[in-house]
Design an enzyme around this catalytic site. Sequence first.
Site, PDB file in Angstrom:
ATOM      1  N   LYS A  35      64.471  55.068  47.347  1.00  0.00           N
ATOM      2  CA  LYS A  35      64.991  55.827  46.201  1.00  0.00           C
ATOM      3  C   LYS A  35      66.224  55.133  45.630  1.00  0.00           C
ATOM      4  O   LYS A  35      66.366  54.977  44.422  1.00  0.00           O
ATOM      5  CB  LYS A  35      65.411  57.217  46.675  1.00  0.00           C
ATOM      6  CG  LYS A  35      64.541  58.320  46.160  1.00  0.00           C
ATOM      7  CD  LYS A  35      65.247  59.622  46.444  1.00  0.00           C
ATOM      8  CE  LYS A  35      64.238  60.696  46.732  1.00  0.00           C
ATOM      9  NZ  LYS A  35      64.892  61.908  47.214  1.00  0.00           N
ATOM     10  N   ALA A 250      50.465  84.954  30.177  1.00  0.00           N
ATOM     11  CA  ALA A 250      49.556  85.221  31.296  1.00  0.00           C
ATOM     12  C   ALA A 250      48.706  83.986  31.547  1.00  0.00           C
ATOM     13  O   ALA A 250      48.512  83.162  30.662  1.00  0.00           O
ATOM     14  CB  ALA A 250      48.669  86.406  30.954  1.00  0.00           C
ATOM     15  N   GLY A 251      48.221  83.842  32.755  1.00  0.00           N
ATOM     16  CA  GLY A 251      47.364  82.697  33.060  1.00  0.00           C
ATOM     17  C   GLY A 251      47.295  82.430  34.540  1.00  0.00           C
ATOM     18  O   GLY A 251      47.311  83.365  35.351  1.00  0.00           O
ATOM     19  N   CYS A 258      60.324  75.557  42.867  1.00  0.00           N
ATOM     20  CA  CYS A 258      61.383  76.579  42.919  1.00  0.00           C
ATOM     21  C   CYS A 258      60.858  78.000  43.036  1.00  0.00           C
ATOM     22  O   CYS A 258      61.058  78.645  44.071  1.00  0.00           O
ATOM     23  CB  CYS A 258      62.265  76.461  41.683  1.00  0.00           C
ATOM     24  SG  CYS A 258      63.242  74.966  41.698  1.00  0.00           S
ATOM     25  N   LYS A 261      58.816  79.270  46.366  1.00  0.00           N
ATOM     26  CA  LYS A 261      59.555  79.267  47.645  1.00  0.00           C
ATOM     27  C   LYS A 261      60.827  80.108  47.543  1.00  0.00           C
ATOM     28  O   LYS A 261      61.254  80.721  48.523  1.00  0.00           O
ATOM     29  CB  LYS A 261      59.863  77.845  48.115  1.00  0.00           C
ATOM     30  CG  LYS A 261      60.861  77.097  47.251  1.00  0.00           C
ATOM     31  CD  LYS A 261      61.890  76.348  48.068  1.00  0.00           C
ATOM     32  CE  LYS A 261      62.812  75.544  47.188  1.00  0.00           C
ATOM     33  NZ  LYS A 261      64.164  75.992  47.069  1.00  0.00           N
ATOM     34  N   ARG A 326      54.079  70.111  43.064  1.00  0.00           N
ATOM     35  CA  ARG A 326      54.362  71.032  44.164  1.00  0.00           C
ATOM     36  C   ARG A 326      53.838  72.430  43.831  1.00  0.00           C
ATOM     37  O   ARG A 326      54.100  72.951  42.758  1.00  0.00           O
ATOM     38  CB  ARG A 326      55.878  71.074  44.450  1.00  0.00           C
ATOM     39  CG  ARG A 326      56.364  69.836  45.159  1.00  0.00           C
ATOM     40  CD  ARG A 326      57.850  69.860  45.340  1.00  0.00           C
ATOM     41  NE  ARG A 326      58.547  69.773  44.064  1.00  0.00           N
ATOM     42  CZ  ARG A 326      59.866  69.941  43.919  1.00  0.00           C
ATOM     43  NH1 ARG A 326      60.605  70.224  44.960  1.00  0.00           N
ATOM     44  NH2 ARG A 326      60.423  69.817  42.740  1.00  0.00           N
TER      45      ARG A 326
HETATM   46  C1  UDX Z   1      62.390  77.380  37.303  1.00  0.00           C
HETATM   47  C2  UDX Z   1      63.472  78.185  36.556  1.00  0.00           C
HETATM   48  O1  UDX Z   1      63.051  78.410  35.208  1.00  0.00           O
HETATM   49  C3  UDX Z   1      64.786  77.437  36.573  1.00  0.00           C
HETATM   50  O2  UDX Z   1      65.788  78.203  35.926  1.00  0.00           O
HETATM   51  C4  UDX Z   1      65.172  77.194  38.011  1.00  0.00           C
HETATM   52  O3  UDX Z   1      66.372  76.500  38.097  1.00  0.00           O
HETATM   53  C5  UDX Z   1      64.067  76.420  38.737  1.00  0.00           C
HETATM   54  O4  UDX Z   1      62.837  77.130  38.617  1.00  0.00           O
HETATM   55  P1  UDX Z   1      60.835  75.288  36.719  1.00  0.00           P
HETATM   56  O5  UDX Z   1      60.282  75.425  38.105  1.00  0.00           O
HETATM   57  O6  UDX Z   1      61.173  73.951  36.199  1.00  0.00           O
HETATM   58  O7  UDX Z   1      62.175  76.170  36.588  1.00  0.00           O
HETATM   59  O8  UDX Z   1      59.731  75.886  35.750  1.00  0.00           O
HETATM   60  P2  UDX Z   1      59.587  77.072  34.707  1.00  0.00           P
HETATM   61  O9  UDX Z   1      59.616  76.516  33.345  1.00  0.00           O
HETATM   62  O10 UDX Z   1      60.471  78.201  35.033  1.00  0.00           O
HETATM   63  O11 UDX Z   1      58.082  77.504  35.020  1.00  0.00           O
HETATM   64  C6  UDX Z   1      57.696  77.937  36.317  1.00  0.00           C
HETATM   65  C7  UDX Z   1      56.220  78.209  36.392  1.00  0.00           C
HETATM   66  O12 UDX Z   1      55.899  79.405  35.695  1.00  0.00           O
HETATM   67  C8  UDX Z   1      55.311  77.133  35.808  1.00  0.00           C
HETATM   68  O13 UDX Z   1      54.214  76.944  36.703  1.00  0.00           O
HETATM   69  C9  UDX Z   1      54.837  77.723  34.490  1.00  0.00           C
HETATM   70  O14 UDX Z   1      53.580  77.225  34.100  1.00  0.00           O
HETATM   71  C10 UDX Z   1      54.777  79.209  34.847  1.00  0.00           C
HETATM   72  N1  UDX Z   1      54.926  80.116  33.701  1.00  0.00           N
HETATM   73  C11 UDX Z   1      56.082  80.107  32.960  1.00  0.00           C
HETATM   74  C12 UDX Z   1      53.911  81.023  33.405  1.00  0.00           C
HETATM   75  O15 UDX Z   1      52.864  81.058  34.078  1.00  0.00           O
HETATM   76  N2  UDX Z   1      54.079  81.878  32.362  1.00  0.00           N
HETATM   77  C13 UDX Z   1      55.202  81.901  31.608  1.00  0.00           C
HETATM   78  O16 UDX Z   1      55.274  82.720  30.685  1.00  0.00           O
HETATM   79  C14 UDX Z   1      56.236  80.989  31.912  1.00  0.00           C
END
Ligand code: UDX
Length: 438
Positions: A35, A250-251, A258, A261, A326
């Site tokens: 890294k 929805a989906g 994050c 876990k 992940r």
């Molecule tokens: C998330 C938090 O948003 C962030 O603030 C935190 O610090 C880390 O975790 P991230 O994991 O990057 O960030 O993704 P995010 O954009 O929040 O989406 C998380 C998951 O939810 C994705 O799999 C996304 O596809 C899903 N999602 C998001 C939905 O299924 N529906 C939604 O309406 C929004």
Amino acid sequence: MRLTVIGTGYLGVTHAACMAELGHEVLGVDVDPDKLAALRSGEVPFHEPGLPELLARHTASGRLRFTDSYAEAAAFGEVHFVCVGTPQRQGSDAADLRQVDAAFALLARRASPGALVVGKSTVPVGTAERLAQTHADSVEIAWNPEFLREGFAVRDTLRPDRLVLGVRSARAEDLLRTVYEPLIAAGTPVVTADFPTAELVKTAANAFLATKISFINAMAEVCEATGADVSVLAEAIGHDDRIGRKFLRAGAGFGGGCLPKDIRAFAHRADELGVSLGFLREVDAINMRRRDRIVELARELCAGTVLGRRVAVLGAAFKPDSDDIRDSPALNVAARLRLDGAEVTVYDPQAMDNARKAYPLLGYALSAQEAVRGADVVLHLTEWPQFRELDPDQLRSLVRQPRMVDGRGVLDGAAWAAAGWDFRALGRPRPGGEGRDQ
Ligand code: UDX
């Protein structure tokens, strides 16, 4: 100021490069030589828009450097940011804090008098207090959670919604305000808090977001049972600004490093504290049921079994604009269908290398068109914008059976149905059909 950033994963590299962008001298610390070599040559080991440019600019100027030496870091930094991972512990829902504990111990032993060690990692409430007690004789501790989203990490760091400063002294607050001075001058709200509140802001925010997604996905289940349309429902309830439209897509549900876990660790920690957050287990269960539903729909469309059928999976990353796989719903569904005897071919614009490494037994294609060739059913599982542009007529000429499951609810069902596809979307009626059998 002279800052160190311990841990050069997603959070660490972003924080280090952004702190250099704010004008600080930054030393990144990691124990992984591969890294470090990549970072020193300006290469970001994951996909994050805008980050390669920042890294290249600041490694070239010498404002951002990397080392594997804690002794060098301790001698260099006035403020140290701990950005190491807190993965789920094996065989438990709890967070594994070994990297956090090790980073604090390694720094505390060597840091110069007066150094401030700031935790940014997401940790169970009570961790900062425990670390402060353990290292009371050597360093002062603060907690300053991060809220960055993958795909928007640079923007979220340089233009955050808020800064949360978990501090125990005016001196610690002053130091952190100096680090973030340009952001504060630009109007970023600052919330100062005690340690447990600062830790909880992060876990509560993630729990709320996950709950919002699972809420709309539970509504999708009701829509499937009644012939209603969850996307119209989400739009309509979202007009109420107390509810809002965001995070109501929805989906296939949430994945990534994050939300899944963090809600498990939060529920686990609450149990330890004698507080019941059982609803978070339901949030998790609803999320996993959506994956089951997609597997079930694929099976239904293939007349009851996917054995020997060709399944095309569009998407591997847990969300678009990321190569992170992940806990990806797309790959989880793909792997389950393969276990059921399907021949599965995956395509993703960014996450192919990571997917191949983690799921070597799945098939991979170099384009969406190649993935769907000869398919008996196509599953759309990550909402990359280019999948929305796919031409239903063109794809129809490539598949064996025109059957599409839209696991992200963003494709134009009427257009796909008009092109002859048997089109299903989670929580939405069949286009032109009677709905209830969805
Ligand atoms: C998330 C938090 O948003 C962030 O603030 C935190 O610090 C880390 O975790 P991230 O994991 O990057 O960030 O993704 P995010 O954009 O929040 O989406 C998380 C998951 O939810 C994705 O799999 C996304 O596809 C899903 N999602 C998001 C939905 O299924 N529906 C939604 O309406 C929004």
